[in-house]
Design a protein around this motif. Structure first.
Motif, PDB file in Angstrom:
ATOM      1  N   ASP A  21      70.057 156.827  44.423  1.00  0.00           N
ATOM      2  CA  ASP A  21      71.014 156.997  43.335  1.00  0.00           C
ATOM      3  C   ASP A  21      72.444 157.047  43.857  1.00  0.00           C
ATOM      4  OD1 ASP A  21      71.803 157.469  40.609  1.00  0.00           O
ATOM      5  OD2 ASP A  21      72.193 159.529  41.204  1.00  0.00           O
ATOM      6  N   ALA A  22      72.625 157.701  45.007  1.00  0.00           N
ATOM      7  CA  ALA A  22      73.959 157.754  45.612  1.00  0.00           C
ATOM      8  C   ALA A  22      74.345 156.390  46.183  1.00  0.00           C
ATOM      9  CB  ALA A  22      73.987 158.815  46.707  1.00  0.00           C
ATOM     10  N   VAL A  23      73.359 155.708  46.752  1.00  0.00           N
ATOM     11  CA  VAL A  23      73.628 154.418  47.380  1.00  0.00           C
ATOM     12  C   VAL A  23      73.991 153.357  46.340  1.00  0.00           C
ATOM     13  CG1 VAL A  23      72.602 152.521  48.706  1.00  0.00           C
ATOM     14  CG2 VAL A  23      72.233 154.885  49.426  1.00  0.00           C
ATOM     15  N   ASP A  24      73.283 153.317  45.215  1.00  0.00           N
ATOM     16  CA  ASP A  24      73.556 152.258  44.229  1.00  0.00           C
ATOM     17  C   ASP A  24      74.965 152.374  43.660  1.00  0.00           C
ATOM     18  OD1 ASP A  24      73.272 154.361  42.433  1.00  0.00           O
ATOM     19  OD2 ASP A  24      71.479 153.577  41.472  1.00  0.00           O
ATOM     20  N   GLY A  25      75.424 153.608  43.447  1.00  0.00           N
ATOM     21  CA  GLY A  25      76.783 153.800  42.952  1.00  0.00           C
ATOM     22  C   GLY A  25      77.835 153.367  43.960  1.00  0.00           C
ATOM     23  N   THR A  26      77.588 153.691  45.227  1.00  0.00           N
ATOM     24  CA  THR A  26      78.511 153.285  46.288  1.00  0.00           C
ATOM     25  C   THR A  26      78.515 151.765  46.438  1.00  0.00           C
ATOM     26  OG1 THR A  26      78.059 155.369  47.438  1.00  0.00           O
ATOM     27  CG2 THR A  26      79.136 153.654  48.701  1.00  0.00           C
ATOM     28  N   MET A  27      77.346 151.151  46.326  1.00  0.00           N
ATOM     29  CA  MET A  27      77.259 149.689  46.390  1.00  0.00           C
ATOM     30  C   MET A  27      78.087 149.045  45.276  1.00  0.00           C
ATOM     31  SD  MET A  27      73.219 149.068  47.207  1.00  0.00           S
ATOM     32  CE  MET A  27      73.302 147.281  47.063  1.00  0.00           C
ATOM     33  N   ALA A  28      77.983 149.609  44.083  1.00  0.00           N
ATOM     34  CA  ALA A  28      78.733 149.056  42.950  1.00  0.00           C
ATOM     35  C   ALA A  28      80.242 149.150  43.196  1.00  0.00           C
ATOM     36  CB  ALA A  28      78.354 149.800  41.670  1.00  0.00           C
ATOM     37  N   ARG A  29      80.675 150.268  43.768  1.00  0.00           N
ATOM     38  CA  ARG A  29      82.101 150.428  44.054  1.00  0.00           C
ATOM     39  C   ARG A  29      82.562 149.484  45.165  1.00  0.00           C
ATOM     40  NH1 ARG A  29      80.643 155.577  42.481  1.00  0.00           N
ATOM     41  NH2 ARG A  29      79.940 156.229  44.551  1.00  0.00           N
ATOM     42  N   LEU A  30      81.730 149.287  46.183  1.00  0.00           N
ATOM     43  CA  LEU A  30      82.097 148.399  47.290  1.00  0.00           C
ATOM     44  C   LEU A  30      82.162 146.931  46.863  1.00  0.00           C
ATOM     45  CD1 LEU A  30      80.051 149.795  50.335  1.00  0.00           C
ATOM     46  CD2 LEU A  30      82.523 149.947  49.966  1.00  0.00           C
ATOM     47  N   SER A  31      81.311 146.578  45.910  1.00  0.00           N
ATOM     48  CA  SER A  31      81.252 145.174  45.486  1.00  0.00           C
ATOM     49  C   SER A  31      82.282 144.850  44.409  1.00  0.00           C
ATOM     50  CB  SER A  31      79.843 144.827  44.991  1.00  0.00           C
ATOM     51  OG  SER A  31      79.495 145.646  43.900  1.00  0.00           O
ATOM     52  N   GLY A  32      83.110 145.796  44.056  1.00  0.00           N
ATOM     53  CA  GLY A  32      84.123 145.581  43.023  1.00  0.00           C
ATOM     54  C   GLY A  32      83.987 146.611  41.931  1.00  0.00           C
ATOM     55  N   GLU A  33      84.630 146.355  40.822  1.00  0.00           N
ATOM     56  CA  GLU A  33      84.577 147.300  39.696  1.00  0.00           C
ATOM     57  C   GLU A  33      83.154 147.354  39.150  1.00  0.00           C
ATOM     58  OE1 GLU A  33      86.207 150.148  37.300  1.00  0.00           O
ATOM     59  OE2 GLU A  33      87.252 149.044  38.867  1.00  0.00           O
ATOM     60  N   PRO A  34      82.567 148.567  39.083  1.00  0.00           N
ATOM     61  CA  PRO A  34      81.207 148.664  38.534  1.00  0.00           C
ATOM     62  C   PRO A  34      81.163 148.163  37.092  1.00  0.00           C
ATOM     63  CG  PRO A  34      81.853 150.712  39.627  1.00  0.00           C
ATOM     64  CD  PRO A  34      83.081 149.863  39.537  1.00  0.00           C
ATOM     65  N   SER A  35      80.134 147.394  36.765  1.00  0.00           N
ATOM     66  CA  SER A  35      80.043 146.863  35.400  1.00  0.00           C
ATOM     67  C   SER A  35      79.625 147.961  34.427  1.00  0.00           C
ATOM     68  CB  SER A  35      79.023 145.718  35.349  1.00  0.00           C
ATOM     69  OG  SER A  35      77.709 146.228  35.511  1.00  0.00           O
ATOM     70  N   LYS A  36      80.016 147.792  33.184  1.00  0.00           N
ATOM     71  CA  LYS A  36      79.655 148.779  32.157  1.00  0.00           C
ATOM     72  C   LYS A  36      78.140 148.797  31.961  1.00  0.00           C
ATOM     73  CE  LYS A  36      84.063 148.769  29.759  1.00  0.00           C
ATOM     74  NZ  LYS A  36      84.797 148.504  28.493  1.00  0.00           N
ATOM     75  N   PHE A  37      77.526 147.603  32.002  1.00  0.00           N
ATOM     76  CA  PHE A  37      76.071 147.563  31.875  1.00  0.00           C
ATOM     77  C   PHE A  37      75.408 148.265  33.056  1.00  0.00           C
ATOM     78  CE2 PHE A  37      71.971 145.698  32.960  1.00  0.00           C
ATOM     79  CZ  PHE A  37      71.265 146.018  31.817  1.00  0.00           C
ATOM     80  N   GLY A  38      75.943 148.044  34.267  1.00  0.00           N
ATOM     81  CA  GLY A  38      75.387 148.686  35.462  1.00  0.00           C
ATOM     82  C   GLY A  38      75.423 150.201  35.360  1.00  0.00           C
ATOM     83  N   CYS A  39      76.521 150.723  34.814  1.00  0.00           N
ATOM     84  CA  CYS A  39      76.637 152.181  34.627  1.00  0.00           C
ATOM     85  C   CYS A  39      75.590 152.688  33.639  1.00  0.00           C
ATOM     86  CB  CYS A  39      78.036 152.545  34.129  1.00  0.00           C
ATOM     87  SG  CYS A  39      79.336 152.278  35.358  1.00  0.00           S
ATOM     88  N   LEU A  40      75.415 151.946  32.546  1.00  0.00           N
ATOM     89  CA  LEU A  40      74.416 152.313  31.542  1.00  0.00           C
ATOM     90  C   LEU A  40      73.008 152.225  32.121  1.00  0.00           C
ATOM     91  CD1 LEU A  40      73.606 153.011  28.610  1.00  0.00           C
ATOM     92  CD2 LEU A  40      73.627 150.549  28.132  1.00  0.00           C
ATOM     93  N   PHE A  41      72.741 151.139  32.848  1.00  0.00           N
ATOM     94  CA  PHE A  41      71.431 150.922  33.456  1.00  0.00           C
ATOM     95  C   PHE A  41      71.108 152.046  34.442  1.00  0.00           C
ATOM     96  CE2 PHE A  41      68.672 148.873  36.685  1.00  0.00           C
ATOM     97  CZ  PHE A  41      67.626 148.513  35.864  1.00  0.00           C
ATOM     98  N   ASP A  42      72.087 152.423  35.259  1.00  0.00           N
ATOM     99  CA  ASP A  42      71.911 153.500  36.234  1.00  0.00           C
ATOM    100  C   ASP A  42      71.573 154.814  35.533  1.00  0.00           C
ATOM    101  OD1 ASP A  42      72.059 154.709  38.886  1.00  0.00           O
ATOM    102  OD2 ASP A  42      73.932 155.602  38.206  1.00  0.00           O
ATOM    103  N   SER A  43      72.301 155.124  34.463  1.00  0.00           N
ATOM    104  CA  SER A  43      72.045 156.364  33.715  1.00  0.00           C
ATOM    105  C   SER A  43      70.653 156.360  33.092  1.00  0.00           C
ATOM    106  CB  SER A  43      73.105 156.548  32.616  1.00  0.00           C
ATOM    107  OG  SER A  43      74.363 156.765  33.186  1.00  0.00           O
ATOM    108  N   LEU A  44      70.268 155.208  32.555  1.00  0.00           N
ATOM    109  CA  LEU A  44      68.944 155.093  31.933  1.00  0.00           C
ATOM    110  C   LEU A  44      67.834 155.312  32.959  1.00  0.00           C
ATOM    111  CD1 LEU A  44      67.160 154.296  29.472  1.00  0.00           C
ATOM    112  CD2 LEU A  44      67.306 151.939  30.317  1.00  0.00           C
ATOM    113  N   ILE A  45      67.960 154.661  34.123  1.00  0.00           N
ATOM    114  CA  ILE A  45      66.938 154.803  35.161  1.00  0.00           C
ATOM    115  C   ILE A  45      66.906 156.222  35.717  1.00  0.00           C
ATOM    116  CG2 ILE A  45      66.139 153.956  37.415  1.00  0.00           C
ATOM    117  CD1 ILE A  45      65.731 152.023  35.015  1.00  0.00           C
ATOM    118  N   ASP A  46      68.075 156.877  35.788  1.00  0.00           N
ATOM    119  CA  ASP A  46      68.108 158.294  36.196  1.00  0.00           C
ATOM    120  C   ASP A  46      67.258 159.143  35.265  1.00  0.00           C
ATOM    121  OD1 ASP A  46      69.798 157.739  38.299  1.00  0.00           O
ATOM    122  OD2 ASP A  46      71.616 158.471  37.284  1.00  0.00           O
TER     123      ASP A  46
END
Length: 195
Positions: A66-91
């Motif tokens: 969970d910590a890694v996926d968020g850091t990956m999103a930040r490193l690859s550019g602006e995290p997408s809104k869908f990615g944020c929603l998807f991450d919250s859902l999977i959490d």
């Protein structure tokens, strides 16, 4: 500073290194998020069969995704809104999965108290998340509270390490619902000040 913020700051270099490595080999943040869920499903299977320590170890390792996926999103550019929603859902699914494993275990051992506590723990966990999401929809950022998701996972994993899942769900049931109340009062005070 929340426990999540503290851990991110403490292990930032490690997270950045691992995240950069995952991105280099072609993994995406959403794929890593799903890996965490798969790990928690495996953990839940062990927990349901009474193998709590192994389940706890797998759950703790899965939590790092969970910590890694968020850091990956930040490193690859602006995290997408869908990615944020998807991450919250999977959490949410990950947390449900672990508690479901404990519920199956309590059902198999006819532990009615444990079953009730799992239900109350689920209620508290989801109300904490719901109030934050609903408040953000009203324009209020709410991260306050004694038991956020990272603390809930820490308590759950610790209780599994000591083979005491009943104590873990008891603490989450009590403090999770208390945290939901804390957040509700925070939002109430915010709108009082806004008047």
């Amino acid at each position: 500073m929340t426990v999540t913020d503290f851990l991110r700051k403490k292990f930032n270099k490690t997270l950045v290194f691992v995240s950069a490595l995952f991105l280099k080999i072609g993994l995406t943040p959403n794929f890593v998020t799903l890996l965490g869920l798969l790990g928690n499903i495996g953990a839940a299977l062990f927990i349901a069969n009474g193998r709590h320590v192994i389940g706890g170890v797998i759950a703790s390792l899965s939590g790092t995704f969970d910590a890694v996926d968020g850091t990956m999103a930040r490193l690859s550019g602006e995290p997408s809104k869908f990615g944020c929603l998807f991450d919250s859902l999977i959490d949410r699914y990950s947390e449900m999965t672990l508690l479901f494993g404990i519920l199956i275990y309590f059902s198999s051992t006819n532990n009615n108290t444990g079953i009730i506590l799992v239900y109350l723990a689920l209620c508290g966990s989801f109300l904490v998340s719901y109030i934050r999401a609903r408040a953000e929809g009203l324009g209020v950022e709410v991260k306050a509270g004694i038991l956020t998701r990272v603390e809930r996972l820490f308590i759950l994993v610790l209780s599994l390490f000591f083979n005491q899942p009943l104590i873990g769900v008891l603490i989450i049931a009590l403090l999770g619902n208390f945290t939901a109340l804390q957040r509700l009062l925070f939002v109430r005070s915010y709108f009082k000040e806004d008047q």
